[in-house]
Design a protein around this motif. Structure first.
Motif, PDB file in Angstrom:
ATOM      1  N   PHE A   1      -1.853   5.623   1.031  1.00  9.07           N
ATOM      2  CA  PHE A   1      -1.106   5.960   2.250  1.00  9.07           C
ATOM      3  C   PHE A   1      -1.965   5.735   3.496  1.00  9.07           C
ATOM      4  CE2 PHE A   1       1.646   8.918  -0.442  1.00  9.07           C
ATOM      5  CZ  PHE A   1       2.722   8.065  -0.418  1.00  9.07           C
ATOM      6  N   THR A   2      -3.244   6.098   3.410  1.00 12.32           N
ATOM      7  CA  THR A   2      -4.156   5.876   4.524  1.00 12.32           C
ATOM      8  C   THR A   2      -4.274   4.378   4.822  1.00 12.32           C
ATOM      9  OG1 THR A   2      -5.390   7.882   3.971  1.00 12.32           O
ATOM     10  CG2 THR A   2      -6.513   6.280   5.383  1.00 12.32           C
ATOM     11  N   ASN A   3      -4.398   3.577   3.770  1.00 12.93           N
ATOM     12  CA  ASN A   3      -4.467   2.123   3.950  1.00 12.93           C
ATOM     13  C   ASN A   3      -3.191   1.602   4.619  1.00 12.93           C
ATOM     14  OD1 ASN A   3      -7.005   1.817   2.841  1.00 12.93           O
ATOM     15  ND2 ASN A   3      -6.239   1.344   0.805  1.00 12.93           N
ATOM     16  N   SER A   4      -2.048   2.107   4.196  1.00 13.33           N
ATOM     17  CA  SER A   4      -0.801   1.598   4.768  1.00 13.33           C
ATOM     18  C   SER A   4      -0.713   1.934   6.259  1.00 13.33           C
ATOM     19  CB  SER A   4       0.420   2.123   4.016  1.00 13.33           C
ATOM     20  OG  SER A   4       0.636   3.492   4.256  1.00 13.33           O
TER      21      SER A   4
ATOM     22  N   SER B   1       0.829  -1.217   0.000  1.00 18.11           N
ATOM     23  CA  SER B   1       0.000   0.000   0.000  1.00 18.11           C
ATOM     24  C   SER B   1       0.856   1.257   0.000  1.00 18.11           C
ATOM     25  CB  SER B   1      -0.936   0.015   1.210  1.00 18.11           C
ATOM     26  OG  SER B   1      -1.901  -0.989   1.091  1.00 18.11           O
ATOM     27  N   TYR B   2       1.913   1.242   0.798  1.00 18.99           N
ATOM     28  CA  TYR B   2       2.794   2.411   0.872  1.00 18.99           C
ATOM     29  C   TYR B   2       3.407   2.722  -0.502  1.00 18.99           C
ATOM     30  CZ  TYR B   2       6.741   5.401   1.836  1.00 18.99           C
ATOM     31  OH  TYR B   2       7.640   6.447   1.795  1.00 18.99           O
ATOM     32  N   TYR B   3       3.945   1.701  -1.158  1.00 18.74           N
ATOM     33  CA  TYR B   3       4.602   1.953  -2.444  1.00 18.74           C
ATOM     34  C   TYR B   3       3.608   2.245  -3.557  1.00 18.74           C
ATOM     35  CZ  TYR B   3       9.109   1.208  -0.385  1.00 18.74           C
ATOM     36  OH  TYR B   3      10.236   1.352   0.397  1.00 18.74           O
ATOM     37  N   ILE B   4       2.382   1.736  -3.454  1.00 18.21           N
ATOM     38  CA  ILE B   4       1.332   2.174  -4.384  1.00 18.21           C
ATOM     39  C   ILE B   4       1.108   3.670  -4.189  1.00 18.21           C
ATOM     40  CG2 ILE B   4      -1.159   2.077  -4.837  1.00 18.21           C
ATOM     41  CD1 ILE B   4      -0.969  -0.972  -4.449  1.00 18.21           C
TER      42      ILE B   4
END
Length: 101
Positions: free
Chosen positions: A92-95, A72-75
């Motif tokens: 970013f919120t998901n990560s 999620s972060y790298y997406i």
């Protein structure tokens, strides 16, 4: 697939991103359910600033693995660099959410 994956990881550790991509690609060609292989491809493309290719690979990793902090972060990073702001914020919120569970 395992041999290609080991080789890819070694190249990744050596920061040989351009050389690691084909090894990760070999691994996922042999086992298309290998989320880490797609993540590796995406991560290498991020490092090479090819954000479109990174996003494609990272989305594939996410489809296979489900909720994962690093994916999620790298997406989010790829989306930010491609000016896909809403998608970046969501990723970013998901990560953050995943990391705090």
């Amino acid at each position: 697939a395992e041999k290609a994956l080991v080789q890819a990881k070694e190249l990744l550790e050596e920061k040989e991103y351009e050389k690691a991509i084909p090894e990760f690609q070999k691994a996922v060609k042999l086992n298309d359910k290998l989320a880490f292989g797609y993540f590796g491809i995406g991560f290498c493309y991020i490092k090479l600033k090819d954000y479109n290719s990174a996003l494609t690979a990272l989305r594939q990793a996410a489809n296979l693995k489900g909720r994962d902090f690093k994916i999620s972060y790298y997406i989010g990073v790829a989306c930010r660099e491609l000016s896909l702001h809403e998608e970046a914020i969501e990723a970013f919120t998901n990560s953050i959410t995943i990391n705090h569970k």
